[in-house]
Design a protein around this motif. Structure first.
Motif, mmCIF file in Angstrom:
data_model
loop_
_atom_site.group_PDB
_atom_site.id
_atom_site.type_symbol
_atom_site.label_atom_id
_atom_site.label_comp_id
_atom_site.label_asym_id
_atom_site.label_seq_id
_atom_site.Cartn_x
_atom_site.Cartn_y
_atom_site.Cartn_z
ATOM 1 N N LEU A 20 -2.419 -38.692 -10.871
ATOM 2 C CA LEU A 20 -2.263 -37.713 -11.938
ATOM 3 C C LEU A 20 -2.010 -36.356 -11.279
ATOM 4 N N THR A 21 -0.918 -35.694 -11.665
ATOM 5 C CA THR A 21 -0.585 -34.373 -11.129
ATOM 6 C C THR A 21 -0.122 -33.477 -12.270
ATOM 7 N N ARG A 22 -0.038 -32.193 -11.973
ATOM 8 C CA ARG A 22 0.589 -31.275 -12.934
ATOM 9 C C ARG A 22 2.054 -31.637 -13.034
ATOM 10 N N ALA A 23 2.611 -31.607 -14.234
ATOM 11 C CA ALA A 23 4.045 -31.840 -14.394
ATOM 12 C C ALA A 23 4.777 -30.628 -13.832
ATOM 13 N N ARG A 24 5.838 -30.870 -13.078
ATOM 14 C CA ARG A 24 6.542 -29.782 -12.399
ATOM 15 C C ARG A 24 7.689 -29.189 -13.195
ATOM 16 N N ASP A 25 8.418 -30.030 -13.906
ATOM 17 C CA ASP A 25 9.585 -29.497 -14.607
ATOM 18 C C ASP A 25 9.637 -30.052 -16.016
ATOM 19 N N GLU A 26 10.544 -29.536 -16.783
ATOM 20 C CA GLU A 26 10.674 -29.936 -18.176
ATOM 21 C C GLU A 26 11.696 -31.060 -18.351
ATOM 22 N N SER A 27 12.193 -31.651 -17.255
ATOM 23 C CA SER A 27 13.257 -32.641 -17.364
ATOM 24 C C SER A 27 12.814 -33.911 -18.081
ATOM 25 N N SER A 28 11.519 -34.185 -18.108
ATOM 26 C CA SER A 28 11.042 -35.390 -18.781
ATOM 27 C C SER A 28 10.734 -35.130 -20.251
ATOM 28 N N ARG B 270 -4.782 -24.905 -20.900
ATOM 29 C CA ARG B 270 -4.392 -25.478 -22.186
ATOM 30 C C ARG B 270 -2.875 -25.537 -22.297
ATOM 31 N N ARG B 271 -2.388 -26.601 -22.879
ATOM 32 C CA ARG B 271 -0.961 -26.840 -23.129
ATOM 33 C C ARG B 271 -0.176 -27.192 -21.873
ATOM 34 N N ASP B 272 -0.813 -27.232 -20.681
ATOM 35 C CA ASP B 272 -0.115 -27.692 -19.480
ATOM 36 C C ASP B 272 0.211 -29.168 -19.640
ATOM 37 N N ARG B 273 1.235 -29.599 -18.961
ATOM 38 C CA ARG B 273 1.632 -31.002 -19.007
ATOM 39 C C ARG B 273 1.119 -31.721 -17.771
#
Length: 111
Positions: free
Chosen positions: A47-55, A31-34
């Protein structure tokens, strides 16, 4: 992951969907993963897990940084959530109904 996983999901009227359990397990999503999407020229979507918060939205990120700083500088302003807080929230939202499946107005569909 040696075996291809295929699954389907359905879009609601608000263009939302549930990520199928098989995909969540394969990507180890919680839950709450990007989620990150890549749309290739041939229409294929990866579709992949988002790696960083830069976006992350810079306005939201700035606002959250401001809140964090303010809470650290002024901890005396932090208040506990009490039963009366919930009662006030219920009073303020009494009669407000939200339908998450309600269709968006025509002018909101053009993304």
């Amino acid at each position: 992951m040696n075996t291809a996983i295929e699954d389907d999901s359905t879009l609601t009227n608000r263009y939302q969907t549930t990520v199928p359990a098989s995909v969540r397990r394969a990507l180890k999503l919680k839950r709450r993963d990007r989620i990150h999407y890549v749309i290739r020229p041939n229409g294929e979507v990866v579709l992949t897990r988002a790696r960083d918060e830069s976006s992350q939205d810079p306005v939201i990120a700035s606002f959250l940084a401001f809140l964090e700083s303010d809470l650290q500088e002024h901890p005396e302003n932090i208040r506990s959530v009490t039963a009366s807080t919930f009662a006030e929230a219920e009073r303020l939202t009494a009669g407000v109904e939200v339908d998450l499946d309600e269709a968006l107005p025509e002018d909101d569909d053009d993304e």
